[in-house]
Enzyme design. Structure first.
Site, PDB file in Angstrom:
ATOM      1  N   SER A 113       0.861  -1.182   0.000  1.00  0.00           N
ATOM      2  CA  SER A 113       0.000   0.000   0.000  1.00  0.00           C
ATOM      3  C   SER A 113       0.894   1.226   0.000  1.00  0.00           C
ATOM      4  O   SER A 113       2.104   1.117   0.186  1.00  0.00           O
ATOM      5  CB  SER A 113      -0.875  -0.027   1.257  1.00  0.00           C
ATOM      6  OG  SER A 113      -1.883   0.943   1.153  1.00  0.00           O
TER       7      SER A 113
ATOM      8  N   ARG B  48       0.322  -4.638  -6.204  1.00  0.00           N
ATOM      9  CA  ARG B  48      -1.004  -5.113  -5.773  1.00  0.00           C
ATOM     10  C   ARG B  48      -2.057  -4.301  -6.516  1.00  0.00           C
ATOM     11  O   ARG B  48      -1.863  -3.109  -6.770  1.00  0.00           O
ATOM     12  CB  ARG B  48      -1.126  -4.891  -4.253  1.00  0.00           C
ATOM     13  CG  ARG B  48      -2.419  -5.375  -3.628  1.00  0.00           C
ATOM     14  CD  ARG B  48      -2.461  -6.880  -3.522  1.00  0.00           C
ATOM     15  NE  ARG B  48      -3.593  -7.355  -2.743  1.00  0.00           N
ATOM     16  CZ  ARG B  48      -4.734  -7.795  -3.281  1.00  0.00           C
ATOM     17  NH1 ARG B  48      -4.896  -7.855  -4.591  1.00  0.00           N
ATOM     18  NH2 ARG B  48      -5.711  -8.220  -2.500  1.00  0.00           N
TER      19      ARG B  48
ATOM     20  N   THR C 274      -7.699   2.377   3.485  1.00  0.00           N
ATOM     21  CA  THR C 274      -7.422   1.746   4.778  1.00  0.00           C
ATOM     22  C   THR C 274      -8.510   2.102   5.786  1.00  0.00           C
ATOM     23  O   THR C 274      -9.027   1.232   6.492  1.00  0.00           O
ATOM     24  CB  THR C 274      -6.053   2.202   5.318  1.00  0.00           C
ATOM     25  OG1 THR C 274      -5.109   2.084   4.259  1.00  0.00           O
ATOM     26  CG2 THR C 274      -5.606   1.347   6.481  1.00  0.00           C
TER      27      THR C 274
ATOM     28  N   CYS D  45       1.905  -8.456 -16.129  1.00  0.00           N
ATOM     29  CA  CYS D  45       2.318  -9.075 -14.859  1.00  0.00           C
ATOM     30  C   CYS D  45       3.559  -8.362 -14.309  1.00  0.00           C
ATOM     31  O   CYS D  45       4.589  -8.314 -14.969  1.00  0.00           O
ATOM     32  CB  CYS D  45       2.611 -10.563 -15.074  1.00  0.00           C
ATOM     33  SG  CYS D  45       3.296 -11.320 -13.591  1.00  0.00           S
TER      34      CYS D  45
ATOM     35  N   CYS E 245       5.034 -15.530  -8.593  1.00  0.00           N
ATOM     36  CA  CYS E 245       3.826 -14.709  -8.430  1.00  0.00           C
ATOM     37  C   CYS E 245       3.853 -13.932  -7.106  1.00  0.00           C
ATOM     38  O   CYS E 245       4.243 -14.463  -6.072  1.00  0.00           O
ATOM     39  CB  CYS E 245       2.613 -15.645  -8.469  1.00  0.00           C
ATOM     40  SG  CYS E 245       1.072 -14.796  -8.143  1.00  0.00           S
TER      41      CYS E 245
ATOM     42  N   CYS F 266      -0.733 -10.286  -6.947  1.00  0.00           N
ATOM     43  CA  CYS F 266      -1.342  -8.965  -7.166  1.00  0.00           C
ATOM     44  C   CYS F 266      -2.730  -9.075  -7.793  1.00  0.00           C
ATOM     45  O   CYS F 266      -3.516  -8.152  -7.724  1.00  0.00           O
ATOM     46  CB  CYS F 266      -0.426  -8.104  -8.031  1.00  0.00           C
ATOM     47  SG  CYS F 266      -0.430  -8.558  -9.773  1.00  0.00           S
TER      48      CYS F 266
ATOM     49  N   CYS G 272      -3.580 -10.570 -13.407  1.00  0.00           N
ATOM     50  CA  CYS G 272      -3.865 -11.478 -14.524  1.00  0.00           C
ATOM     51  C   CYS G 272      -5.342 -11.882 -14.539  1.00  0.00           C
ATOM     52  O   CYS G 272      -5.985 -11.898 -15.585  1.00  0.00           O
ATOM     53  CB  CYS G 272      -2.966 -12.708 -14.473  1.00  0.00           C
ATOM     54  SG  CYS G 272      -2.899 -13.477 -12.858  1.00  0.00           S
TER      55      CYS G 272
HETATM   56  C1  FAD Z   1      -0.504   0.641  -4.406  1.00  0.00           C
HETATM   57  C2  FAD Z   1      -1.502   0.965  -3.367  1.00  0.00           C
HETATM   58  C3  FAD Z   1      -1.447   2.173  -2.687  1.00  0.00           C
HETATM   59  C4  FAD Z   1      -2.385   2.478  -1.720  1.00  0.00           C
HETATM   60  N1  FAD Z   1      -2.264   3.631  -0.996  1.00  0.00           N
HETATM   61  C5  FAD Z   1      -3.106   3.872   0.031  1.00  0.00           C
HETATM   62  C6  FAD Z   1      -2.921   5.000   0.855  1.00  0.00           C
HETATM   63  O1  FAD Z   1      -1.997   5.780   0.687  1.00  0.00           O
HETATM   64  N2  FAD Z   1      -3.805   5.196   1.867  1.00  0.00           N
HETATM   65  C7  FAD Z   1      -4.822   4.328   2.115  1.00  0.00           C
HETATM   66  O2  FAD Z   1      -5.581   4.534   3.056  1.00  0.00           O
HETATM   67  N3  FAD Z   1      -5.009   3.255   1.335  1.00  0.00           N
HETATM   68  C8  FAD Z   1      -4.175   3.000   0.309  1.00  0.00           C
HETATM   69  N4  FAD Z   1      -4.344   1.882  -0.456  1.00  0.00           N
HETATM   70  C9  FAD Z   1      -5.499   1.022  -0.206  1.00  0.00           C
HETATM   71  C10 FAD Z   1      -5.309   0.153   1.012  1.00  0.00           C
HETATM   72  O3  FAD Z   1      -4.083  -0.506   0.951  1.00  0.00           O
HETATM   73  C11 FAD Z   1      -6.449  -0.834   1.058  1.00  0.00           C
HETATM   74  O4  FAD Z   1      -7.657  -0.131   0.983  1.00  0.00           O
HETATM   75  C12 FAD Z   1      -6.430  -1.673   2.317  1.00  0.00           C
HETATM   76  O5  FAD Z   1      -5.233  -2.362   2.406  1.00  0.00           O
HETATM   77  C13 FAD Z   1      -7.593  -2.651   2.258  1.00  0.00           C
HETATM   78  O6  FAD Z   1      -7.566  -3.467   3.377  1.00  0.00           O
HETATM   79  P1  FAD Z   1      -8.212  -4.925   3.338  1.00  0.00           P
HETATM   80  O7  FAD Z   1      -8.024  -5.488   4.682  1.00  0.00           O
HETATM   81  O8  FAD Z   1      -9.562  -4.840   2.781  1.00  0.00           O
HETATM   82  O9  FAD Z   1      -7.345  -5.736   2.276  1.00  0.00           O
HETATM   83  P2  FAD Z   1      -5.799  -6.056   2.224  1.00  0.00           P
HETATM   84  O10 FAD Z   1      -5.028  -4.995   2.894  1.00  0.00           O
HETATM   85  O11 FAD Z   1      -5.488  -6.336   0.814  1.00  0.00           O
HETATM   86  O12 FAD Z   1      -5.654  -7.391   3.077  1.00  0.00           O
HETATM   87  C14 FAD Z   1      -6.213  -8.604   2.650  1.00  0.00           C
HETATM   88  C15 FAD Z   1      -5.483  -9.741   3.362  1.00  0.00           C
HETATM   89  O13 FAD Z   1      -6.192 -10.940   3.112  1.00  0.00           O
HETATM   90  C16 FAD Z   1      -5.285 -11.971   2.788  1.00  0.00           C
HETATM   91  N5  FAD Z   1      -6.019 -12.943   1.970  1.00  0.00           N
HETATM   92  C17 FAD Z   1      -6.565 -12.722   0.769  1.00  0.00           C
HETATM   93  N6  FAD Z   1      -7.196 -13.830   0.340  1.00  0.00           N
HETATM   94  C18 FAD Z   1      -7.048 -14.763   1.303  1.00  0.00           C
HETATM   95  C19 FAD Z   1      -7.481 -16.118   1.439  1.00  0.00           C
HETATM   96  N7  FAD Z   1      -8.230 -16.693   0.512  1.00  0.00           N
HETATM   97  N8  FAD Z   1      -7.133 -16.808   2.544  1.00  0.00           N
HETATM   98  C20 FAD Z   1      -6.390 -16.204   3.505  1.00  0.00           C
HETATM   99  N9  FAD Z   1      -5.943 -14.927   3.427  1.00  0.00           N
HETATM  100  C21 FAD Z   1      -6.291 -14.214   2.340  1.00  0.00           C
HETATM  101  C22 FAD Z   1      -4.192 -11.241   2.034  1.00  0.00           C
HETATM  102  O14 FAD Z   1      -2.995 -11.975   2.038  1.00  0.00           O
HETATM  103  C23 FAD Z   1      -4.081  -9.947   2.821  1.00  0.00           C
HETATM  104  O15 FAD Z   1      -3.187 -10.064   3.885  1.00  0.00           O
HETATM  105  C24 FAD Z   1      -3.416   1.565  -1.444  1.00  0.00           C
HETATM  106  C25 FAD Z   1      -3.484   0.345  -2.117  1.00  0.00           C
HETATM  107  C26 FAD Z   1      -2.526   0.042  -3.055  1.00  0.00           C
HETATM  108  C27 FAD Z   1      -2.571  -1.282  -3.740  1.00  0.00           C
HETATM  109  S1  SF4 Z   2      -1.226 -12.462  -9.643  1.00  0.00           S
HETATM  110 FE1  SF4 Z   2      -0.964 -12.739 -11.821  1.00  0.00          FE
HETATM  111  S2  SF4 Z   2      -0.221 -10.817 -12.560  1.00  0.00           S
HETATM  112 FE2  SF4 Z   2       0.074 -10.790 -10.351  1.00  0.00          FE
HETATM  113  S3  SF4 Z   2       2.109 -11.535 -10.019  1.00  0.00           S
HETATM  114 FE3  SF4 Z   2       0.790 -13.287  -9.916  1.00  0.00          FE
HETATM  115  S4  SF4 Z   2       0.788 -14.050 -11.985  1.00  0.00           S
HETATM  116 FE4  SF4 Z   2       1.566 -11.996 -12.117  1.00  0.00          FE
END
Ligand code: FAD
Ligand code: SF4
Length: 842
Positions: free
Chosen positions: A343, A592, A628, A785, A811, A814, A817
């Site tokens: 993030s 991601r 977040t 990817c 992988c 993220c 794909c």
């Molecule tokens: C590049 C980027 C920049 C960002 N910048 C900001 C920012 O500056 N400020 C902000 O507030 N937000 C930001 N965000 C958004 C923020 O990161 C997300 O909104 C927040 O992390 C969402 O929280 P979550 O718990 O819903 O999901 P996530 O943080 O994605 O957590 C999901 C968790 O579930 C686990 N999981 C998934 N599937 C399974 C499964 N089947 N079994 C077991 N475990 C599993 C994953 O491994 C992960 O640990 C950003 C996001 C990205 C990608």
């Molecule tokens: S989830 Fe798909 S696109 Fe992302 S790293 Fe894995 S193979 Fe590549």
């Protein structure tokens, strides 16, 4: 007590001594048994029930592990332990309570509580004919009645405190004697320690006269600690309390440990530890093997901000209601919490302040220490060589926000969750949703471990586990794999528009101190992305000389020649970024996807037996680039709804309608609705420029009050044009200082997957996929990817001249794909739990 109290120096009226301070030694010793009884009663009231529960959890398991046979099974009571003890006994039954203080050496007494024994009987264990001594856990005998004349009384319930049995074996007698000798020594030692540790004025009487320096005599003691015997008494009491506290802690800790172990290796039905080894039989089908099951109240899939906030809130509510047995279990596919989190991150702490008010308080020893207050914002539009400032819309004002590494934050939040009693299981990937016969969700199952690529069991084969729960909360983050299953099953998108996404690619750098501006938040638009592609860059200065930077690319980009990874490398060479990075060191890389659909794309968030929370439901606020706080708040709302629903319903399916209502009345709904038109405004033929103009209008004038709602274009996969419709893009070679090749970057993620396992990037027929996708998109998979997983390798034996190859071990989870592939035939499934990236500081 009166007798002792009056054995004093007070000559005139001995009873005057009662009520005077400090009390005499005689009175203090006389009071001791009463103090002890009061302490026992208080201990029983507060701790005995919990202690028995912990012991019950520990005992069957220890039997199981030692003998491989837990005969006692779940029924085992602590008293059973005594049955196993030495039966070569010389039994001593004592009427009276003078041994009571030492009774705890008898093992059983710790569990039974302690009350005086009403009789004294001497007997020989071996001489058991008519006079056989009752077993250790038999009820006490009435005064003067021979044991054999007692009617066969049912064994006492283990919690009857009035009946304390003092059947003492020779071993116990020895322990008792030793204890009697030791305790005064311990008390005296503790008393001495108190003297050394406490201020002198507490432990030494003042001088009789302050003028008589030489030869001055100590004055009269004004406190009990000023007498040696007094310190010994207090020291002895302190020792007992400390010993009990340590014992309670050890039992609690062991019970917690056993709860976890039960999941891994204990078969309840067989009552023993099991390890299912592989059968090498060719007909082996893992699905035919029975799975172990654990029943919990709420099961949460995903240990990100949403899942952890929901878990903490649930346990907070349960603990407040005194319902500490309420089980909340959280599964996380990463080996450690946070290992899969990528993030920005600038966090808006609104929900966090509500969940853990002292999260950042200096006086809280467990506060989150790595938050850097955001001090100033910059928004710049980049041309190839230069940049100019843009007015930042109010949504991008970060006053009061903090720059953090979300990966670090999630680890900290996980510790807070464990503190309140959440059972956190990292390394468990939920791969399947389980349904009841009536069609509601009854929990999830984790995938099998130790299956070969060909689907055969390996030596380390272990069947997955089932976790059954009345409520299952899916908190998988953006584009969850189980969420995909339930969305389809319950048609959760029937009233919403398709979800749209972006890919975020990030690096963390350690930069030279003179280039570091703590708290600076920079966002950029324009270069290097073409005007038909939505996205932008960021650079946040945080911690000590650390810079988080990255590029977000909307996945509705049309040109299949575009590579988000290549664009990011290009961006770093722009002077806005390179001027900070030069001379620095890249320490981390990650990628991601994030949701961009916003308000229009929110699906139905509850389904029979559970709900979607956080990014998996799509609560990210795109103009703010923040999700977040909304993820955390949605988790907390779902927790409140789930707890209330469970409290009022002991059986049947739980429907979290209340969660949907709470969402609609929450700040999440208001803020997403307000910015709903900004992201879709970039779809007009004016592209980037049209979007910027319209967003300015929304931000400063309309403020979400426009009577219209713009629509999204459709899915990101469908937005992709064919290669021959678009201009090919050549990316410059990386210089190895600021830009890097993809494999160097992947090595910084620490990602790994065992090669010999079913491919978690499921493509039914690789050749068929290549035959359809390659001619049209010329290897788009290789370019979208960010970890170089997909390749088209030259192969003369194939009609196409290339062979499609998947290097699944690289992988980084993220999900691009699964979202972007135009043929929509790649399904991202969870690999073995604990595999994937091991991100740091992302
Ligand atoms: C590049 C980027 C920049 C960002 N910048 C900001 C920012 O500056 N400020 C902000 O507030 N937000 C930001 N965000 C958004 C923020 O990161 C997300 O909104 C927040 O992390 C969402 O929280 P979550 O718990 O819903 O999901 P996530 O943080 O994605 O957590 C999901 C968790 O579930 C686990 N999981 C998934 N599937 C399974 C499964 N089947 N079994 C077991 N475990 C599993 C994953 O491994 C992960 O640990 C950003 C996001 C990205 C990608
Ligand atoms: S989830 Fe798909 S696109 Fe992302 S790293 Fe894995 S193979 Fe590549």
């Amino acid at each position: 007590m009166l007798f002792f109290a009056t054995q004093t120096h007070a000559q005139h009226n001995a009873l005057d001594n009662i009520g005077s301070w400090p009390p005499t030694a005689a009175l203090s010793f006389a009071l001791l048994p009463y103090v002890r009884s009061a302490y026992n009663a208080l201990y029983d009231y507060v701790w005995a029930e919990k202690e028995r529960k912990w012991l019950r959890e520990i005992l069957p398991r220890s039997g199981a592990e030692q003998g491989g046979d837990a005969g006692a099974g779940d029924q085992a009571q602590p008293a059973d332990v005594a049955d196993d003890e030495d039966d070569n006994i010389f039994e001593l039954r004592v009427d009276g309570d003078f041994l009571e203080d030492w009774g705890e050496a008898g093992g059983n007494d710790e569990i039974e509580g302690g009350e005086p024994v009403p009789q004294m009987i001497w007997g020989m264990g071996q001489d058991n004919g008519d006079q056989e001594a009752p077993p250790l856990d038999a009820p006490p005998l009435a005064d003067a009645a021979p044991p054999q004349e007692q009617p066969a009384a049912p064994p006492p319930p283990p919690h009857v405190h009035q009946e304390r049995r003092l059947t003492i074996s020779t071993t116990h007698l020895a322990e008792t004697v030793l204890g009697a000798l030791l305790f005064p020594t311990i008390s005296a030692t503790m008393g001495e320690l108190l003297r050394l540790a406490l201020p002198t004025s507490w432990t030494t009487p003042a001088l009789a006269s302050w003028t008589l320096r030489a030869g001055s005599r100590p004055g009269k003691a004004t406190g009990i600690l000023q007498e040696r015997w007094g310190r010994s008494i207090v020291g002895g009491c302190l020792f007992v309390v400390l010993k009990d506290a340590v014992m309670l802690y050890v039992r609690w800790k062991m019970a917690m440990g056993h709860r976890k172990r039960k999941v891994l290796d204990y078969d309840k039905r067989k009552g023993r530890v099991v390890r299912r080894l592989a059968s090498h039989d060719d007909s082996f089908d893992p699905r035919q093997q029975e799975r172990e099951t654990d029943e919990v109240d709420v099961c949460i899939v995903g240990g990100g901000p949403a899942g952890l906030s929901a878990a903490i809130k649930l346990k907070q509510l349960a603990n407040e209601a005194g319902n500490e047995d309420f089980r909340v279990l959280l599964l996380e596919k990463a080996g450690e919490l946070g290992d899969h989190i990528v993030s920005g991150n600038v966090v808006e702490p609104s929900a966090l302040k509500e969940l853990i008010p002292d999260w950042n308080d200096e006086n809280n020893p467990n506060r989150f220490e790595n938050a850097t207050p955001a001090t100033h914002d910059k928004l710049r539009f980049l041309t190839k060589k230069g940049s100019f400032p843009m007015p930042a819309p109010p949504q991008m004002n970060n006053h009061g926000n903090y720059i953090i590494s979300l990966n670090q934050f999630v680890k900290w939040l996980g510790e807070r969750a464990e503190e309140v009693g959440v059972e956190v299981y990292p390394g468990f990937a939920a791969s399947e949703v389980l349904y009841t016969p009536d069609g509601s969700v009854k929990g999830v199952a984790t995938n099998d471990l130790g299956v070969s690529r060909a689907g055969k069991p390996k030596d380390n084969f272990e069947r997955g586990m089932e976790f059954h729960a009345r409520v299952t909360l899916l908190a998988e983050g953006c584009h969850g794999s189980l969420t995909k299953q339930v969305t389809k099953k319950y048609d959760l998108r029937r009233d919403s528009q398709p979800q749209t996404y972006a890919l975020g690619i990030k690096e963390v750098w350690e930069v030279q101190p003179e280039k570091f501006q703590k708290g600076l938040v920079v966002h950029s638009m324009g270069y290097p992305l073409p005007s038909n592609t939505y996205g932008g860059g960021w650079m946040y200065h945080f911690g000590e000389n650390l810079v988080s930077l990255g590029l977000v690319v909307g996945l509705d980009y049309p040109n299949p020649w575009l590579a988000p990874y290549g664009e990011f490398q290009k961006m770093k060479h722009h002077p806005l970024y390179s001027s900070v990075l030069e001379g620095g060191k890249c320490i981390s890389y990650g990628a991601r996807t994030l949701n961009e659909g916003g308000f229009q794309s929110i699906p139905k968030c509850s389904f029979p037996g559970g709900a979607l929370i956080g990014d998996t439901a799509g609560f990210l606020n795109v103009p703010k680039i923040k999700g977040t706080h909304t993820a955390m708040r949605s988790g907390m709302l779902a927790a409140e709804a789930a707890y209330t629903a469970l409290a009022g319903n002991n059986e049947g399916t739980i429907f979290l309608f209340d969660y949907e209502d709470k969402l609609r009345n929450s700040s999440i709904w208001r803020e997403l609705k307000q910015v709903r038109n900004m992201r879709p405004s970039f779809h007009t033929p004016l592209g980037l420029y049209g979007g910027i103009l319209y967003s300015g209008l929304e931000a400063y004038f309309l403020r979400g009050k426009a009577p219209w709602t713009l629509k999204h274009h459709g899915t990101d996969a469908a937005a992709t044009k064919t290669a021959d419709q678009c201009q090919k893009i050549e990316y410059p070679k990386p210089d190895g200082k600021i830009s890097f090749d993809i494999l160097t970057s992947v090595s910084r993620t620490g990602t790994n997957h065992e090669e010999d396992q079913p491919c978690h990037l499921q493509v039914k027929d690789w050749d068929k996929h290549a035959a359809i996708a390659y001619p049209k998109y010329k290897g788009i998979e290789n370019r979208f990817c960010p970890a170089g997983v997909y390749e088209y390798v030259e192969d003369a034996s194939k009609d196409l001249g290339v062979r499609f190859q998947i290097n699944a071990q690289n992988c980084v989870h993220c999900k691009t794909c699964d979202i972007k592939v135009p043929t929509q035939d790649i399904n991202w499934a969870t690999p073995q739990g604990g595999e994937g990236p091991k991100y740091t500081m992302t």
